[in-house]
Design an enzyme around this catalytic site. Structure first.
Site, PDB file in Angstrom:
ATOM      1  N   ILE A  78     -20.400 -10.957  11.956  1.00 32.86           N
ATOM      2  CA  ILE A  78     -19.474 -11.283  10.778  1.00 32.86           C
ATOM      3  C   ILE A  78     -19.300 -10.033  10.381  1.00 32.86           C
ATOM      4  O   ILE A  78     -20.583  -9.270   9.778  1.00 32.86           O
ATOM      5  CB  ILE A  78     -19.984 -12.346  10.383  1.00 32.86           C
ATOM      6  CG1 ILE A  78     -19.574 -13.436  10.881  1.00 32.86           C
ATOM      7  CG2 ILE A  78     -18.981 -11.925   9.348  1.00 32.86           C
ATOM      8  CD1 ILE A  78     -19.946 -14.803   9.964  1.00 32.86           C
TER       9      ILE A  78
ATOM     10  N   ASP B 291      17.195   0.074  -9.379  1.00 32.10           N
ATOM     11  CA  ASP B 291      18.177   0.173 -10.451  1.00 32.10           C
ATOM     12  C   ASP B 291      18.936   1.637 -11.477  1.00 32.10           C
ATOM     13  O   ASP B 291      18.098   2.381 -10.178  1.00 32.10           O
ATOM     14  CB  ASP B 291      17.701  -0.790 -12.017  1.00 32.10           C
ATOM     15  CG  ASP B 291      18.504  -0.585 -13.668  1.00 32.10           C
ATOM     16  OD1 ASP B 291      20.037  -0.953 -12.303  1.00 32.10           O
ATOM     17  OD2 ASP B 291      18.278  -0.385 -14.448  1.00 32.10           O
TER      18      ASP B 291
END
Length: 873
Positions: free
Chosen positions: A261, A305
């Site tokens: 791990i 925008d």
């Protein structure tokens, strides 16, 4: 006039405060516990429990410390952002001037109720939706709600009219700004009943999906879980087949599986993201949600925008056309520096241009705005102004633009006030569509007019030429002027006509005016935005502009910004005629969306997402908030953005600049590339460790490494080097590559193959080092020490290979990341201490090696990159 305090209190208790509904704030404990939902973290917690059951307390403590570090880093980022946003919200809390008990009082806007009478003047933020009872030259900037950049004039309507639909001339809306004049209004809607509140309510129906990185890490976590189970079964099975004790082999398999791990991965990912957040903050981008940093990196469409993001959001006079000459003004927005030129960039001396001077004088006198600077700007020569910084502006943006243009020609209000006096003023009116000012220059009395071309030009009977002479206006010359005004309008310029007449008294209805010129003004594209759009195009990121402005205006701005190359424009009305299937099919053709409403913006974002695009949406107004939240990355403007939009956004641009967003996209790409680098590094190392232990057991060899030595390996290699690899600067050309596809796996591009092959090489070289020293008669401690050195050093060499996926170790500058060099030196020093210091040798079970054994260990370490380089070729 207005309500009494008692009536207001009763209504407040029934209707609630005039605030936008906020979701319940996330408490610190909930934010902290939320850090443990990641699948990799859950695997690590499971490994901790198993380690405790096996008696491996040191492993358990190490893993739990890493998990806690990861959780604390994530918590600090989210908690800090929550407080930053709260500070931003508090900065925008308004007050209102309201009539209570017959007196005008200033109260918190949150205490307003329906029926209150409020007074609003230029500069105020409108506190609630109100019906206009009385207005005098009142204009409101409603761009936060509609996206329309031009101020809208308001006039009184019926007092009983309570319809607060958008775009009504007798209604002012919560959150809009008063830019000119004064107004008295009656509150007709508060809180969530206002237009701002209704759009805010749309946000509740939008749920955020996991980011691409979160999806990839979840896949990686599942893969690691499968690998752990396979390793456990393989080791246990191999031992059992050799006749070993079943329980012992099962425990050994679980131990090695835990070693597989990558404990440091979640913490390293969080640290890499947090460091990117810190870098972006320095570049004026505040990150609200940590994982959105990486999502920016795979952005394929930016929906921007127009007003304030692509454009300056500052009206600028770019040209002034007199009867016989066109003049041009450099210097965009409110910048102090600028000059006046003729066509062909020919310098102009305004003193000799009497027609120009009189037109600019008209613009200055027909203005109630004011401009000022901290330092007096210098005039290099007549018609040119030099100065640092920007003008401070108060008043109507259009009138301020005329003042700034005149200042570039050396004409200012203060200069004119010493020569003339204002005798009277006829204010702008929506019906007459012009304003007039009566001035006295000693005994000479004049009226200056400023207004719409179609109103002023028909009143003119003469025009002034460049020498200041008044010449009769013929029918053919009138047509020429009308064509000029039309041509300027077609270029999306806002055109104002300027005129004058001699008169002893104020006569606004005079029809024998002298035409002075047309002033053409625009909201110009930011220079940085143009560069950012070009950079996006080079990076295969499509930029589209979404605006509430007219189609012609939007198209003209898009052309100047470099957005319309090969693209088309479409309006909200035309969008309504398309089905979702038709829109999904054709949306790639459009780069400009004009006259759109909030529902259109939401539909555009969803259409791009259905096509598999990763969408970043920028916005400042409440009308942008639903689309900002729906997008994969929502970006709000920090300066002009509303509270609602900031709360919905993942990232806030503190300078409202598209170029800042493009820098953030580069950081996002860099972060993902770095995450792939240290995943490659960590997994290669862990595969090498597991393979070393697994093959040793299968081959019936003594224990290759002791559990405490595996812990040392993880401490030395999984910590600082992996974190330093996450701080790798962006590779050259990172913004010239196309973004990765949304469905692309984490190990795309042959990454898994590189990881597995390198892991095998590390494992085999470690075993070879162990067996070579053993055959030369070395003790078990010496063999393990040689294997330990080979394993660690080969991993520390491999970390430099992981700096690039396209270049080999021998084609990179080893000092390109000095933090990595420092981390490797520290890790090497820890390994040397574990072998050289007698007390540490007792702890880690190592032995002092002779020169021959040491050279064998280092030789096998160096062989790995050489073999790897040959194979990669």
């Amino acid at each position: 006039m207005g309500l009494t305090e008692k009536e207001a209190a009763e209504r407040l208790s029934v209707e609630g405060e005039n605030v936008l509904g906020e979701g319940r704030k996330t408490g610190p404990l909930k934010i902290f516990l939320g850090q443990f939902r990641d699948i990799m973290v859950m695997i690590l917690l499971g490994a901790t429990v198993i380690s405790v059951l096996l008696g491996e307390l040191s492993d358990a403590v190490t893993i739990i410390l890493i998990v806690l570090l990861d959780a604390v880093l994530g918590f600090m980022q989210e908690f800090r952002t929550e407080h930053t946003l709260e500070a931003l919200r508090s900065m925008t809390s308004p007050t209102a001037k309201c009539w209570r008990d017959g007196k005008l009082k200033e109260i918190p806007a949150s205490k307003l109720v329906r029926g209150d009478i409020v007074e609003i003047e230029a500069g105020d933020r409108i506190p609630a939706d109100c019906a206009v009872l009385k207005a005098s030259g009142f204009f409101s900037d409603e761009s936060v709600l509609t996206g329309e950049s031009s101020a809208v004039e308001k006039s009184a309507g019926a007092e009983e009219d309570t319809d607060n639909s958008l775009n009504r001339p007798n209604i002012v809306y919560c959150g809009a700004s008063a830019v000119k004049g004064v107004c008295r209004g009656k509150v007709i809607a508060t809180g969530m009943d206002t237009q701002m509140g209704k759009i805010s309510g749309m946000l509740r129906d939008i749920d955020k999906e996991p980011t691409p990185l979160q999806k990839r890490l979840a896949e990686l976590g599942k893969a690691v879980a499968v690998i752990c189970l396979v390793v456990c079964a393989a080791v246990a099975g191999a031992g059992i087949l050799r006749g070993e004790n079943i329980f012992d082999m099962l425990m050994t398999g679980i131990t090695i599986a835990i070693a597989a791990i990558p404990e440091g991965l979640p913490a390293t990912v969080t640290i890499a993201l947090a460091l990117a957040v810190s870098r972006m903050m320095k570049q004026k981008a505040l990150v609200n949600k940590l994982h959105s940093v990486e999502t920016l990196g795979c952005t394929s469409v930016i929906c921007s925008d127009k007003t304030g993001t692509i454009t300056e959001n500052r009206m600028t006079v770019t040209e002034l056309s007199t009867a016989d000459e066109d003049y041009f003004f450099s210097g965009m927005g409110y910048r102090v520096s600028g000059a006046v030129t003729r066509a062909g960039d020919i310098a102009v001396n305004p003193v000799t241009e009497k027609g120009l001077i009189e037109a600019l004088r008209c613009g200055v006198l027909c203005s109630t705005a004011e401009i000022s600077t901290q330092e007096v700007p210098k005039s290099r020569n007549r018609g040119s102004l030099a100065g640092k910084g920007e003008w401070s502006v108060a008043g109507d943006p259009t009138e301020a633009a005329l003042l700034i243009a005149a200042a570039k020609a050396g004409i200012t209000k203060s200069l004119l006030s010493s020569k003339c006096s204002v005798l009277g003023e006829y204010p702008f009116d929506s019906e007459t569509r012009f304003m007039a000012v009566h001035c006295g220059f000693g005994s000479d009395k004049r009226i200056y007019f400023k207004g719409a071309e179609e109103v002023i030009l028909p009143r003119c009977s003469m025009y002034m030429n460049g020498r200041g002479e008044k010449i009769p206006l013929t029918a053919s010359f009138r047509r020429k002027l009308e064509e000029k005004a039309s041509e300027m309008s077609d270029r999306a310029l806002r055109v104002l006509a300027l005129a004058v007449c001699g008169s002893e008294k104020m006569e606004p209805e005079r029809r024998d005016l002298v035409f002075l010129g047309f002033a053409g003004m625009t909201d110009p594209p930011r220079e940085e935005a143009k560069a950012a759009i070009r950079q996006c195009a080079a990076a295969s990121v499509k930029t589209v502009m979404i605006t509430g402005d007219h189609k012609n205006t939007a198209v003209a701005v898009a052309k100047k910004a470099g957005l319309l190359k090969g693209g088309m424009a479409i309006t909200g009305e035309e969008l309504n005629m398309l089905s979702d299937e038709e829109l999904d099919r054709d949306i790639g053709k459009y780069t400009v969306f004009a006259r759109v409403e909030p529902v259109h913006k939401l539909r555009i974002v969803r259409s791009f997402k259905r096509r598999g695009e990763i969408v970043t949406m920028t916005g400042d107004g409440v009308n942008d908030a639903p689309a900002v939240k729906e997008a994969d990355v929502g970006v709000a403007m920090g300066v002009t953005g509303t509270d609602v939009t900031k709360q919905a956004a993942d990232v806030i641009l503190m300078d409202d600049n598209l170029a800042t967003l493009v820098n953030a996209v580069e950081q996002g790409r860099c972060v993902y590339a770095n995450i792939r680098k240290f995943v490659r590094y960590l997994l290669s190392c862990n595969i090498g460790e597991v393979l070393t232990m697994f093959l040793g057991i299968v081959m019936g060899m003594p224990m290759i490494l002791l559990p405490v030595q595996i812990l040392l390996v993880n401490l030395v290699t999984d910590g600082l080097p992996a974190i330093a690899l996450g701080m790798e600067p962006p590779e050259e050309g990172i913004m010239s590559r196309p973004p990765r596809r949304s469905g692309e796996g984490f190990f795309a591009g042959g990454l898994m193959w590189k990881i597995v092959i390198r892991g095998i090489f590390i494992g085999l070289s470690t075993l070879a080092s162990f067996t070579t020293v053993m055959r030369l008669g070395g003790s078990a401690e010496a063999c393990r020490t040689a294997a330990l050195i080979t394993l660690v050093v080969s991993q520390l060499i491999h970390v430099f290979e992981c700096r690039s996926e396209s270049r080999s170790l021998f084609r990179m500058n080893p000092f390109g990341n000095m933090k990595l060099v420092g981390a490797v030196l520290i890790s090497g020093a820890v390994l040397a201490a574990a072998v050289a210091v007698p007390q540490l040798r007792m702890v880690f079970g190592t032995a002092a090696l002779g020169m021959a054994d040491l050279l064998i260990a280092l030789g096998f370490s160096a062989a790995v990159p050489l073999v790897s380089s040959v194979i990669s070729r």
